[in-house]
Scaffold this active site. Structure first.
Site, PDB file in Angstrom:
ATOM      1  N   LYS A  76      17.157   6.195   3.566  1.00  0.00           N
ATOM      2  CA  LYS A  76      16.197   7.240   3.216  1.00  0.00           C
ATOM      3  C   LYS A  76      16.739   8.565   3.738  1.00  0.00           C
ATOM      4  CE  LYS A  76      11.983   7.444   1.300  1.00  0.00           C
ATOM      5  NZ  LYS A  76      11.489   6.650   0.178  1.00  0.00           N
ATOM      6  N   GLY A 176      -6.544   7.634  -5.460  1.00  0.00           N
ATOM      7  CA  GLY A 176      -5.389   8.430  -5.832  1.00  0.00           C
ATOM      8  C   GLY A 176      -5.045   8.272  -7.293  1.00  0.00           C
ATOM      9  N   GLY A 178      -2.784  10.046  -9.058  1.00  0.00           N
ATOM     10  CA  GLY A 178      -1.531  10.708  -9.381  1.00  0.00           C
ATOM     11  C   GLY A 178      -0.851   9.971 -10.518  1.00  0.00           C
ATOM     12  N   LYS A 179       0.468  10.181 -10.632  1.00  0.00           N
ATOM     13  CA  LYS A 179       1.190   9.583 -11.755  1.00  0.00           C
ATOM     14  C   LYS A 179       1.054   8.065 -11.777  1.00  0.00           C
ATOM     15  CE  LYS A 179       4.986  11.785 -10.651  1.00  0.00           C
ATOM     16  NZ  LYS A 179       6.406  12.247 -10.659  1.00  0.00           N
ATOM     17  N   VAL A 180       1.185   7.418 -10.616  1.00  0.00           N
ATOM     18  CA  VAL A 180       1.088   5.957 -10.566  1.00  0.00           C
ATOM     19  C   VAL A 180      -0.346   5.509 -10.820  1.00  0.00           C
ATOM     20  CG1 VAL A 180       1.407   3.908  -9.130  1.00  0.00           C
ATOM     21  CG2 VAL A 180       3.068   5.775  -9.005  1.00  0.00           C
ATOM     22  N   GLY A 181      -1.292   6.163 -10.175  1.00  0.00           N
ATOM     23  CA  GLY A 181      -2.693   5.800 -10.341  1.00  0.00           C
ATOM     24  C   GLY A 181      -3.166   5.890 -11.781  1.00  0.00           C
TER      25      GLY A 181
END
Length: 352
Positions: A76, A176, A178-181
């Site tokens: 990371k 959430g 967002g894009k994934v949600g």
């Protein structure tokens, strides 16, 4: 996860004064192959905070990549700064040169504060980058397969808990949007689930109200976790499963996209004591890393989606192992990942 040790293979500090770059790259393990993990661009309060985060996240990537069946290790990177103010072409390209200097020991990708367009800039200085835009031969938005993988993990958890691999007729709470949600909401509604959701961003709330008016919207995550749910899906920031949340949680399954959902070690035991089945976050949310890893071979969406579909089988295996060994699923997942890193990593001692 949530625990870091000093057992990382390599930690590299990167500083380029003219561009303002201050970054740390941490490689936890290359037992399975080159380390893969995203670059987080975040205004940490201190260098110690940045170091703590990159060590923790890189360890988590090693376990995630191992359980995703990838021949990749865990790494990371964090860039210390405000992405809205400090990000520039010069800074990103300077960062790319530091990645290149590692000679392929670390592949980077997007994370909080970095996007596919940023990876295209980083790629001007290094070939060890994934998560690029489709116009540059990349996979594009990795949230598509992240959500698909979470849905597969959730199906496996539903099968383990209720006997059928479906969320039809179940009430699922998503924290959430967002894009994934958003993508997860689509999968769940198509499967016949009823969805309750919350988000701090009013634009996300307006999106779900206009796109899926059948979704119930609540005002806060606190209200959501206390609601009458079958499944709770944390899809925003980490640390969502605190002692306080577990104490009031009514859902019987937790399966979501957020990283590092356990606020501290030991929360998994609290979940087990309350008979809440926890599908480990770094197992079910690995669709994104599967997607960007596929770029290394030359991206093929159908192939990547097929690989992400195996999250169902991995989740099922972990839940069965946890039951057989009498341990929480998070412990079983760690054991399975460590076993693969040891068994496959050992093969490198056979010299070619």
């Amino acid at each position: 996860m949530g625990v870091f040790t000093t057992s990382h293979e390599q930690v590299v500090y990167c500083h380029d004064r003219p561009s303002g770059l201050r970054a740390i790259i941490a490689i936890y393990s290359t037992a399975l192959g080159p380390a893969l993990g995203g670059t987080r661009f975040y205004p940490y309060a201190s260098e110690d905070d940045a170091l703590h985060d990159v060590l923790d996240l890189s360890r988590g990537m090693a376990y995630k990549n191992a359980l995703a069946g990838l021949d990749l290790g865990g790494g990371k990177a964090v860039i210390w700064g405000d992405p809205d103010k400090d990000k520039s072409e010069a800074l990103l390209r300077a960062y790319g040169r530091f990645v290149q200097s590692l000679g392929g020991r670390y592949y980077t990708a997007c994370d909080v504060g970095t996007y596919v367009q940023d990876m295209d800039v980083v790629a001007k200085e290094t070939r060890f980058v994934t998560g690029r835009s489709e116009s540059h031969g990349g996979a594009g938005d990795s949230s598509v397969l992240t959500a698909y993988g979470v849905f597969q993990g959730m199906r496996a958890a539903a099968e383990h808990r209720w006997g059928a691999p479906t969320l039809a007729g179940r009430r699922v709470g998503i924290a959430g949007l967002g894009k994934v949600g958003k993508h997860l909401t689509e999968h769940l509604i198509e499967d016949g689930a009823s969805v309750v959701a919350t988000d701090v961003d009013e634009r996300a709330v307006e999106w779900v109200r206009s796109t899926y008016p059948q979704v119930d919207v609540v005002g806060s995550s606190e209200e959501l976790v206390a609601a009458d749910l079958d499944v709770y899906a944390p899809c925003a920031l980490g640390g969502a499963l605190s002692d306080e949340v577990v104490a009031v949680l009514r859902a019987k399954i937790v399966a979501g996209a957020a990283n590092n959902q356990l606020a501290h070690p030991g929360v998994e035991k609290l979940l087990a004591e309350r008979d809440v089945l926890y599908a480990p976050d770094y197992v079910v949310n690995s669709g994104g890393v599967i997607q960007v890893a596929d770029e290394i071979e030359g991206f093929n969406f159908a192939r990547a989606q097929q690989r992400a579909g195996r999250i169902f089988d991995t989740t099922r295996e972990i839940l069965q192992l946890a039951e057989a060994e009498g341990v929480p699923p998070a412990v079983a997942a760690d054991r399975l990942a460590e076993r693969r890193m040891a068994d496959v990593g050992r093969l490198r001692t056979i010299l070619l």
